[in-house]
Enzyme design. Structure first.
Site, short mmCIF file in Angstrom:
data_model
loop_
_atom_site.label_atom_id
_atom_site.label_comp_id
_atom_site.label_asym_id
_atom_site.label_seq_id
_atom_site.Cartn_x
_atom_site.Cartn_y
_atom_site.Cartn_z
N TYR A 17 3.16 -7.33 -4.34
CA TYR A 17 3.67 -6.75 -3.19
C TYR A 17 3.43 -7.05 -2.06
CZ TYR A 17 5.58 -2.75 -0.83
OH TYR A 17 6.42 -1.88 0.28
N ILE A 18 1.92 -7.01 -1.52
CA ILE A 18 1.68 -6.96 -0.26
C ILE A 18 1.24 -8.52 -0.04
CG2 ILE A 18 0.00 -6.33 1.63
CD1 ILE A 18 -0.38 -3.67 0.07
N SER A 28 -8.18 0.64 1.41
CA SER A 28 -7.27 1.68 1.53
C SER A 28 -7.71 3.07 2.39
CB SER A 28 -6.98 2.14 0.10
OG SER A 28 -6.21 3.17 0.02
N TYR A 67 -10.44 4.09 -8.85
CA TYR A 67 -9.80 3.03 -8.07
C TYR A 67 -10.36 3.06 -6.59
CZ TYR A 67 -6.51 1.39 -4.70
OH TYR A 67 -5.71 0.68 -3.44
N LYS A 78 -12.83 0.57 -3.87
CA LYS A 78 -12.51 0.14 -2.69
C LYS A 78 -13.90 0.75 -1.63
CE LYS A 78 -8.31 -1.36 -3.21
NZ LYS A 78 -8.26 -2.93 -3.20
N PHE A 136 -2.65 2.23 4.98
CA PHE A 136 -2.09 3.83 4.66
C PHE A 136 -1.06 3.43 3.65
CE2 PHE A 136 -4.60 6.94 7.07
CZ PHE A 136 -5.77 6.21 7.57
N PHE A 186 5.84 16.92 -5.92
CA PHE A 186 4.36 17.46 -6.27
C PHE A 186 3.80 18.61 -5.33
CE2 PHE A 186 3.35 13.18 -8.15
CZ PHE A 186 4.43 13.46 -9.44
N ASP A 229 -4.46 15.59 -4.99
CA ASP A 229 -3.74 15.32 -3.84
C ASP A 229 -3.96 16.17 -2.36
OD1 ASP A 229 -1.98 13.45 -4.67
OD2 ASP A 229 -0.26 14.35 -4.81
P1 NAD Z 1 -0.04 -5.61 -6.54
O1 NAD Z 1 -0.69 -5.14 -7.75
O2 NAD Z 1 1.33 -6.02 -6.32
O3 NAD Z 1 -0.86 -6.90 -6.11
C1 NAD Z 1 -2.31 -7.20 -6.45
C2 NAD Z 1 -2.22 -8.52 -7.27
O4 NAD Z 1 -3.41 -8.79 -7.45
C3 NAD Z 1 -1.31 -8.44 -8.76
O5 NAD Z 1 -0.35 -9.61 -8.26
C4 NAD Z 1 -2.38 -8.82 -9.84
O6 NAD Z 1 -1.46 -9.54 -10.71
C5 NAD Z 1 -3.52 -9.43 -8.87
N1 NAD Z 1 -4.55 -9.43 -9.62
C6 NAD Z 1 -5.53 -8.33 -10.11
N2 NAD Z 1 -6.44 -8.42 -10.66
C7 NAD Z 1 -6.67 -10.07 -10.58
C8 NAD Z 1 -7.69 -10.80 -10.80
N3 NAD Z 1 -8.79 -10.48 -11.60
N4 NAD Z 1 -7.49 -11.97 -10.57
C9 NAD Z 1 -6.47 -12.65 -9.95
N5 NAD Z 1 -5.40 -11.69 -9.69
C10 NAD Z 1 -5.52 -10.59 -9.68
O7 NAD Z 1 -0.49 -4.82 -5.21
P2 NAD Z 1 -0.48 -4.62 -3.63
O8 NAD Z 1 0.21 -3.28 -3.51
O9 NAD Z 1 0.22 -5.78 -3.29
O10 NAD Z 1 -1.94 -4.37 -3.31
C11 NAD Z 1 -2.70 -5.39 -2.84
C12 NAD Z 1 -3.91 -5.19 -2.60
O11 NAD Z 1 -4.02 -3.74 -1.64
C13 NAD Z 1 -4.73 -4.32 -3.73
O12 NAD Z 1 -6.45 -4.52 -3.47
C14 NAD Z 1 -4.35 -2.90 -3.42
O13 NAD Z 1 -5.56 -2.15 -4.02
C15 NAD Z 1 -4.49 -2.65 -2.01
N6 NAD Z 1 -3.78 -1.43 -1.56
C16 NAD Z 1 -2.52 -1.46 -1.98
C17 NAD Z 1 -1.94 -0.13 -1.68
C18 NAD Z 1 -0.55 0.20 -1.88
O14 NAD Z 1 -0.05 1.27 -1.80
N7 NAD Z 1 0.39 -0.93 -2.34
C19 NAD Z 1 -2.56 0.78 -0.58
C20 NAD Z 1 -3.98 0.34 -0.32
C21 NAD Z 1 -4.45 -0.67 -0.80
C1 UD1 Z 2 -1.89 7.44 -3.65
C2 UD1 Z 2 -3.22 7.30 -4.41
C3 UD1 Z 2 -4.31 6.52 -3.24
C4 UD1 Z 2 -3.61 5.23 -2.91
C5 UD1 Z 2 -2.26 5.18 -2.41
C6 UD1 Z 2 -1.64 3.83 -2.34
C7 UD1 Z 2 -3.32 9.33 -5.46
C8 UD1 Z 2 -4.17 10.62 -5.84
N1 UD1 Z 2 -3.69 8.66 -4.46
O1 UD1 Z 2 -1.94 8.02 -2.36
O2 UD1 Z 2 -5.27 6.40 -3.82
O3 UD1 Z 2 -4.56 4.44 -1.94
O4 UD1 Z 2 -1.36 5.90 -3.18
O5 UD1 Z 2 -0.59 4.00 -1.30
O6 UD1 Z 2 -2.55 9.03 -6.49
N2 UD1 Z 2 4.64 12.40 -4.60
C9 UD1 Z 2 5.53 13.27 -4.88
N3 UD1 Z 2 6.24 12.74 -6.17
C10 UD1 Z 2 6.11 11.64 -6.64
C11 UD1 Z 2 4.89 10.65 -6.19
C12 UD1 Z 2 4.33 11.27 -5.11
O7 UD1 Z 2 5.89 14.35 -4.41
O8 UD1 Z 2 6.61 11.14 -7.99
C13 UD1 Z 2 3.95 12.82 -3.12
C14 UD1 Z 2 2.37 13.18 -3.21
O9 UD1 Z 2 2.34 14.12 -3.72
C15 UD1 Z 2 2.19 12.67 -1.88
C16 UD1 Z 2 3.15 11.86 -1.27
O10 UD1 Z 2 4.33 12.05 -2.30
O11 UD1 Z 2 2.13 13.87 -0.96
C17 UD1 Z 2 2.69 10.38 -1.48
O12 UD1 Z 2 2.31 9.97 -2.61
P1 UD1 Z 2 1.80 8.58 -3.08
O13 UD1 Z 2 3.04 7.57 -2.82
O14 UD1 Z 2 1.46 8.50 -4.43
O15 UD1 Z 2 0.80 8.13 -1.99
P2 UD1 Z 2 -0.73 8.95 -1.96
O16 UD1 Z 2 -0.86 10.05 -2.54
O17 UD1 Z 2 -0.86 8.97 -0.30
#
Ligand code: NAD
Ligand code: UD1
Length: 338
Positions: free
Chosen positions: A11-12, A124, A150, A154, A179, A219, A294
């Site tokens: 995604y990112i 994260s 998870y 990080k 965030f 939630f 949460d």
């Molecule tokens: P994502 O799952 O879409 O992307 C992660 C990618 O890594 C995937 O395409 C997966 O196939 C690949 N991958 C995992 N393990 C691998 C490995 N061993 N070798 C090669 N490829 C591998 O997730 P994203 O949302 O794009 O997140 C990217 C990064 O940002 C992740 O490290 C995630 O933990 C971090 N992050 C994401 C969020 C979020 O909410 N999306 C928030 C905070 C941090």
């Molecule tokens: C979650 C992860 C966090 C991760 C982040 C990535 C948990 C406990 N934490 O955080 O480790 O880094 O995602 O973006 O899972 N909510 C609902 N209904 C839903 C889903 C969520 O009410 O079906 C609420 C949650 O209670 C929260 C808010 O929406 O208040 C956001 O939730 P979410 O998108 O899961 O993100 P985080 O909780 O911030």
């Protein structure tokens, strides 16, 4: 600069690949497709009109990674690769520690072997655990109240990078603490495509809006917030992508750590209301019990990134809902339906 994106099909990663290309950088993508589709890379190529070399490898496999690094000779790495589903990490801790820690270790080993100096790591807001104070600044304590493997991966990778930096001071390491990334590319061609039932709020709301799921479960409404529902700092993925470009532009030896967020808190009910505006109809929801682990509120102070990287968010929560809805409407079943 030539930039290698591990996990770049995700995604990112795909949004960042486009932002890098738009700023004149070359992109190489590696991904094991554990949570992604190669179609996403094809779409990024379609949007940019350029070809992005793609290698399907597991970053934990150091020989394969070394071969790709030797063949492509990147100047910098952005390490997105990792498993990220919080609930799954509780059920499968070994798999999470194995994949997330070993991929980071392999990567740094090969960077040192191949003399690659610039690294950006996807961390994260989860490392702040139970926030010491709000808004969160980079010097807030970390590691207290992390509730899942998870989050610990990080935290541990951040610590490993700080330790490695002391011994390898030539490395320029940037830790970005995201965030809550939301939204999609405005083209509607790429976006978030969670496997199975989405864990995060925005993709869940989008699927309810599109009729794929019957209702949003909220939630808890007894948090200490504006309306009792959880407050988070949602950041449009295009702004997040731009943050990576800024981080690379300002990369310098040592470890630099930045929050990437909007600095604004939005409640669950406010987000649902914003999505209703975007999609033009009501979104059914029901208040249920709290989700374990949460917290009430999490939002950052993005001032450090503004001051030192010259970066700030440009998109609103309304923009994110519009773009997320556009992606959802064009791709109701994600990439798989193509
Ligand atoms: P994502 O799952 O879409 O992307 C992660 C990618 O890594 C995937 O395409 C997966 O196939 C690949 N991958 C995992 N393990 C691998 C490995 N061993 N070798 C090669 N490829 C591998 O997730 P994203 O949302 O794009 O997140 C990217 C990064 O940002 C992740 O490290 C995630 O933990 C971090 N992050 C994401 C969020 C979020 O909410 N999306 C928030 C905070 C941090
Ligand atoms: C979650 C992860 C966090 C991760 C982040 C990535 C948990 C406990 N934490 O955080 O480790 O880094 O995602 O973006 O899972 N909510 C609902 N209904 C839903 C889903 C969520 O009410 O079906 C609420 C949650 O209670 C929260 C808010 O929406 O208040 C956001 O939730 P979410 O998108 O899961 O993100 P985080 O909780 O911030």
């Amino acid at each position: 600069m030539k930039v290698l994106l591990t996990g770049g099909a995700g995604y990112i990663g795909t949004h960042t690949a486009i932002a890098l290309h738009d700023q004149g950088h070359q992109v190489v993508i590696v991904d094991n497709l554990a949570n992604a589709s190669q179609e996403a890379v094809k779409r990024a190529e379609q949007i940019t009109g350029t070809s992005m070399p793609f290698y399907e490898i597991d970053v934990c496999q150091i020989d394969a990674l070394r071969r790709v690094m030797e063949a492509t000779k990147p100047d910098a790495i952005i390490h997105f690769a990792g498993l990220k589903a919080v609930g799954e990490s509780v059920a499968q801790p070994l798999r999470y520690y194995d994949n997330n820690l070993n991929s980071a270790l392999s990567l740094v080993k090969v960077m040192l072997e191949c003399d690659v100096q610039h690294l950006v790591f996807s961390s994260s807001a989860t490392v702040y655990g139970d926030p010491e104070r709000l808004p969160l600044t980079e010097d807030c304590r970390i590691g207290v109240g992390i509730t899942n493997p998870y989050g610990w991966t990080k935290y541990m990778i951040e610590q490993m990078l700080r330790d490695i930096s002391l011994a390898e001071p030539q490395l320029a390491i940037t830790i970005l603490r995201y965030f809550n990334p939301v939204g999609a590319h405005p083209s509607g061609l790429i976006g978030e495509d969670p496997l199975g039932i989405p864990n995060n709020l925005m993709p869940f709301v989008a699927q309810v809006a599109g009729g794929r799921r019957p209702e949003v479960q909220v939630f808890g409404n007894d948090f200490d917030t504006v309306d009792g529902t959880g407050v988070r700092d949602y950041i449009h993925v295009s702004d997040l992508a731009a943050g990576h470009v800024a981080a690379l532009d300002h990369s310098q030896p040592g470890v630099s750590t930045y929050n990437l967020g909007s600095g604004r808190g939005t409640s669950v009910l406010e987000l649902i209301a914003a999505f209703e505006q975007a999609c033009g109809h009501t979104i059914p929801y029901r208040i249920v019990g709290r989700r374990a682990g949460d917290i009430d509120s999490s939002y950052c102070d993005p001032e450090l990134a503004r001051r030192l990287l010259g970066w700030k968010t440009e998109h609103t929560i309304e923009d994110a809902c519009r773009d997320s809805w556009h992606w959802q409407r064009l791709n109701p079943m994600g990439y798989i339906s193509q």
